[in-house]
Design a protein around this motif. Structure first.
Motif, short mmCIF file in Angstrom:
data_model
loop_
_atom_site.label_atom_id
_atom_site.label_comp_id
_atom_site.label_asym_id
_atom_site.label_seq_id
_atom_site.Cartn_x
_atom_site.Cartn_y
_atom_site.Cartn_z
N TYR A 1 0.84 -1.20 0.00
CA TYR A 1 0.00 0.00 0.00
C TYR A 1 0.87 1.25 0.00
O TYR A 1 1.81 1.37 0.79
CB TYR A 1 -0.90 0.04 1.25
CG TYR A 1 -2.11 -0.83 1.14
CD1 TYR A 1 -3.29 -0.35 0.61
CD2 TYR A 1 -2.06 -2.15 1.58
CE1 TYR A 1 -4.40 -1.17 0.50
CE2 TYR A 1 -3.17 -2.96 1.48
CZ TYR A 1 -4.34 -2.46 0.94
OH TYR A 1 -5.44 -3.27 0.83
N LYS B 1 2.90 2.11 10.04
CA LYS B 1 3.02 2.13 8.58
C LYS B 1 3.42 0.77 8.01
O LYS B 1 3.42 0.55 6.82
CB LYS B 1 3.98 3.23 8.17
CG LYS B 1 3.39 4.59 8.55
CD LYS B 1 4.30 5.72 8.26
CE LYS B 1 3.67 7.03 8.64
NZ LYS B 1 3.54 7.25 10.08
N CYS C 1 1.52 -1.24 5.39
CA CYS C 1 1.65 -1.11 3.94
C CYS C 1 1.87 -2.47 3.28
O CYS C 1 1.59 -2.65 2.11
CB CYS C 1 2.77 -0.13 3.56
SG CYS C 1 4.45 -0.73 3.74
#
Length: 170
Positions: free
Chosen positions: A78, A88, A91
């Motif tokens: 992502y 994060k 992702c």
């Protein structure tokens, strides 16, 4: 590179990948320690997460159980995770799902089954360059009193798995 060399695959040079970076990565531990001194220590010392996009076309779905039915589309990597999202690492495959199947544009390639915990998520995108299908299973999401059942030999047979890869942090 070490994995590819150990199984006889040609490693793809990192400079062939399109990359991206997420700054201020503190991970899920930041949320778990909220309100403790450790949380502030993480916030003051964020990391940088660099991701590498697959170089072949991919189509992926995640599944709630080992039947691999009623999948929900996900991205292998992502881009565009919001700055205020502390984890994060999501992702990679959107996080930890019980199972995911990635179909790739690798023609006539083998099929692999990856047993992984969350650290394995970052490894999976690199496999898409070598396998026509990558089946990803998080065994932590199965075989407890309140989770679906998984019988690995059945899943291997159903998916046509050629290679079994175990990807953990240890």
């Amino acid at each position: 590179t070490a994995f590819c060399e150990s199984v006889g695959l040609e490693p793809v040079a990192l400079d062939r990948f399109q990359t991206g970076v997420y700054e201020n990565f503190v991970g899920s531990m930041y949320n778990f320690t909220s309100g403790y001194a450790q949380s502030e220590a993480l916030k003051k010392n964020p990391d940088t997460l660099t991701y590498y996009l697959p170089i072949v076309e991919t189509h992926a779905k995640y599944y709630a159980d080992a039947t691999l039915t009623n999948g929900y589309p996900v991205s292998v990597v992502y881009r565009g995770i919001k700055e205020n999202n502390s984890n994060k690492y999501l992702c990679f495959l959107g996080g930890d799902h019980p199972a995911a199947v990635i179909e790739t544009a690798v023609e006539d390639g083998p099929v692999c089954l990856v047993l992984k915990e969350s650290y394995g998520n970052a490894f999976v995108p690199f496999l898409t360059n070598h396998y026509s299908k990558v089946v990803v299973v998080d065994p932590r999401k199965f075989n407890t009193s309140d989770t679906p059942k998984l019988y690995l030999p059945d899943l291997i047979e159903v998916t046509g798995c050629d290679d079994l890869i175990v990807a953990t942090a240890n």
